[in-house]
Motif scaffolding. Structure first.
Motif, PDB file in Angstrom:
ATOM      1  N   GLN A  12      57.053  33.531  39.744  1.00 36.43           N
ATOM      2  CA  GLN A  12      56.368  33.150  38.520  1.00 36.43           C
ATOM      3  C   GLN A  12      57.360  32.765  37.419  1.00 36.43           C
ATOM      4  O   GLN A  12      56.988  32.651  36.252  1.00 36.43           O
ATOM      5  N   GLU A  25      58.586  34.067  24.512  1.00 34.95           N
ATOM      6  CA  GLU A  25      58.221  34.915  25.651  1.00 34.95           C
ATOM      7  C   GLU A  25      59.408  35.743  26.138  1.00 34.95           C
ATOM      8  O   GLU A  25      59.484  36.107  27.313  1.00 34.95           O
ATOM      9  N   LEU A  30      64.607  29.019  28.938  1.00 38.10           N
ATOM     10  CA  LEU A  30      63.757  30.150  28.585  1.00 38.10           C
ATOM     11  C   LEU A  30      62.845  29.791  27.418  1.00 38.10           C
ATOM     12  O   LEU A  30      63.247  29.044  26.509  1.00 38.10           O
ATOM     13  N   GLU A  42      61.582  41.256  29.613  1.00 41.62           N
ATOM     14  CA  GLU A  42      61.043  40.158  30.414  1.00 41.62           C
ATOM     15  C   GLU A  42      61.378  38.835  29.749  1.00 41.62           C
ATOM     16  O   GLU A  42      61.146  38.639  28.554  1.00 41.62           O
ATOM     17  N   LEU A  43      61.936  37.927  30.540  1.00 45.09           N
ATOM     18  CA  LEU A  43      62.265  36.583  30.090  1.00 45.09           C
ATOM     19  C   LEU A  43      61.446  35.607  30.926  1.00 45.09           C
ATOM     20  O   LEU A  43      61.417  35.719  32.154  1.00 45.09           O
ATOM     21  N   ASN A  44      60.804  34.668  30.284  1.00 46.37           N
ATOM     22  CA  ASN A  44      59.993  33.692  31.002  1.00 46.37           C
ATOM     23  C   ASN A  44      60.644  32.318  30.913  1.00 46.37           C
ATOM     24  O   ASN A  44      60.985  31.843  29.824  1.00 46.37           O
ATOM     25  N   VAL A 102      65.062  36.103  39.239  1.00 45.99           N
ATOM     26  CA  VAL A 102      63.869  35.325  38.925  1.00 45.99           C
ATOM     27  C   VAL A 102      62.840  35.480  40.054  1.00 45.99           C
ATOM     28  O   VAL A 102      63.197  35.509  41.236  1.00 45.99           O
ATOM     29  N   ASP A 103      61.556  35.623  39.691  1.00 47.48           N
ATOM     30  CA  ASP A 103      60.509  35.740  40.705  1.00 47.48           C
ATOM     31  C   ASP A 103      59.771  34.410  40.831  1.00 47.48           C
ATOM     32  O   ASP A 103      60.102  33.415  40.178  1.00 47.48           O
ATOM     33  N   ARG A 113      59.852  34.479  36.168  1.00 48.77           N
ATOM     34  CA  ARG A 113      60.125  35.570  35.240  1.00 48.77           C
ATOM     35  C   ARG A 113      61.385  36.310  35.670  1.00 48.77           C
ATOM     36  O   ARG A 113      61.592  36.556  36.852  1.00 48.77           O
ATOM     37  N   TYR A 114      62.196  36.676  34.684  1.00 46.18           N
ATOM     38  CA  TYR A 114      63.315  37.591  34.889  1.00 46.18           C
ATOM     39  C   TYR A 114      62.891  38.918  34.256  1.00 46.18           C
ATOM     40  O   TYR A 114      62.860  39.051  33.034  1.00 46.18           O
ATOM     41  N   ARG A 115      62.532  39.893  35.083  1.00 43.85           N
ATOM     42  CA  ARG A 115      61.963  41.144  34.587  1.00 43.85           C
ATOM     43  C   ARG A 115      62.835  42.306  35.044  1.00 43.85           C
ATOM     44  O   ARG A 115      63.121  42.446  36.238  1.00 43.85           O
TER      45      ARG A 115
END
Length: 443
Positions: free
Chosen positions: A384, A432, A428, A320-322, A381-382, A386-388
């Motif tokens: 929020q 996180e 990024l 997970e990347l924030n 990316v979502d 986040r790249y999950r």
């Protein structure tokens, strides 16, 4: 792909994946087994992966139907100037038939805008169009640092405003001399004898490529969609009754972008050597394709765990990347990121990720590891930011590499966008960037 095949040799691993693949709580597996007879234990471990920002100057710019024009200064990555080189060819329309009254009226270019990079609506931007003094080749690879000489005398100079909320097309008037040059080629087709018909319709005529050069003081970059029906050169003709008709030349021929980068004006001014991390990033890492800036992720915490716990079955592994909100309301985060391997030579192989051997150069989807497929994993990316991504089978490959006394598939990853000419950029948060591992081991 040889290294991937070791994943399939572990029958126990594949047998247990259906049980544990989606299990977030290791204590709630739903296995009706007497605990005294249960020889396995499930656990969870989380790693914060070290990240850094690197520069990579080489970037292919000719293999998508996109072209960039403009100049933009960013406080982090510095200044990028985009010059666009475009061949063109016939598309179709009304020809000045013999005996009719069609006369040349004007010539202009319309370009469909698909994206932009700017901090606010643009006013007073300038653009000039020149004739290139060399040929563009459709099968050549053009990198962003390639320059082609062009005639300093422009065939068009243009000043424009642009508001991304309402503007979708840029119309650029061309000089009458250039317009009449194109009209003459059309007129020759239907003159007595029609000697030039084949030259036109079979593209035997040679047209000097056009070079779009931004003004020195421009504040934004526009992205043109060369595949759009709108993007073309228009030769306007009128008959004796004043009725207008058009013949068009499109831009679906060879093209590329020259990107002139000046990182000295930004925070990352120490990115002078490729693949050497910047010391100026602070708490963040950056991905900006046109600026040649990428994030590097080290897998060392996971690899240390692998070497201490080699007899492990990976139930679930998630990276997970924030990201943070971009500094300009007119710029978006990159929609997708891909994970490319840092190879033994210390570099990535971007073109290799598009081949049948893509698993040697980039992280693949889960299904590709099971089927020897070639689909590169896309982290989307979502809402929020986040790249999950689920990387369970990739993680299992690393365990198998160690068990088989092989080199790891990779020890470091480089994040990039599959849209090489994307005008988006991502920041990024270093602290996180996490990898969460659920695994089963023998008691």
């Amino acid at each position: 792909m040889d290294k991937q095949t070791h994943l399939y040799k572990s029958g126990l691993a594949l047998l247990l994946v259906p049980f544990f693949f989606a299990c977030d709580d290791p204590s709630n597996l739903g296995l009706q087994v007497d605990e005294r007879e249960n020889e396995f234990q499930t656990e969870k471990v989380e790693f914060t992966l070290p990240v850094s920002t690197i520069g990579i100057d080489s970037l292919r710019t000719e293999h998508f139907s996109a072209s960039l024009v403009g100049k933009y200064s960013d406080p982090i990555t510095g200044t990028v100037e985009a010059i666009s080189y475009n061949s063109y060819g016939i598309n179709g329309g009304q020809l000045p038939d013999q005996g009719d009254s069609l006369q040349f009226s004007r010539a202009f270019i319309r370009m469909k805008i698909f994206d932009s990079r700017l901090n606010q609506p643009l006013t007073g931007e300038s653009l000039s169009i020149h004739l290139a003094e060399d040929t563009l080749y459709s099968r050549a690879v053009y990198l962003a640092d390639r320059a082609i000489p062009y005639d300093p005398e422009p065939i068009a100079t243009f000043t424009y405003d642009f508001n991304p909320e309402i503007d979708t097309v840029l119309e650029i008037p061309l000089s009458d001399d250039f317009g009449r040059f194109l009209f003459t080629r059309l007129d020759r087709v239907t003159n007595p004898g029609g000697d030039y018909a084949d030259s036109l319709t079979r593209s035997l005529y040679y047209y000097d490529p056009l070079v779009f050069v931004p003004g020195a003081d421009n504040q934004g970059i526009l992205g043109f969609d060369l595949a759009s029906d709108t993007s073309a050169i228009y030769v306007e003709m009128v008959n004796s009754q004043g009725t207008e008709s058009y013949y068009t030349f499109d831009f679906r021929e060879a093209h590329y972008n020259q990107l002139n980068r000046d990182r000295s004006t930004g925070q990352l001014n120490d990115l002078s050597t490729e693949y050497t991390p910047s010391a100026n990033t602070g708490d963040y890492s950056y991905v900006d394709m046109i600026a040649g800036v990428y994030t590097k992720v080290a897998l060392q915490p996971l690899l240390d765990f692998v070497e201490l716990n080699p007899e492990v079955i990976v139930n679930n592994s998630v990276i997970e990347l924030n990201a943070i909100t971009p500094g300009s309301s007119y710029i978006d985060n990159l929609e997708r990121l891909q994970y490319y391997f840092l190879l033994d030579n210390g570099r990535i192989n971007g073109p290799g990720g598009q081949t049948a051997a893509s698993g040697q150069y980039a992280m693949l989807t889960e299904g590709s590891y099971l089927s020897s497929g070639t689909d590169v994993l896309n982290a989307v990316v979502d809402n929020q930011l986040r790249y999950r991504s689920n990387i369970t089978l990739f993680s299992q490959v690393l365990f198998n590499n160690f068990s088989n006394e092989e080199d790891y598939l990779t020890e470091e990853l480089v994040l990039l966008s599959p849209r090489t000419l994307s005008l988006d950029q991502t920041t990024l948060v270093n602290s996180e960037v996490k990898l969460t591992l659920y695994y089963t081991s023998i008691k």
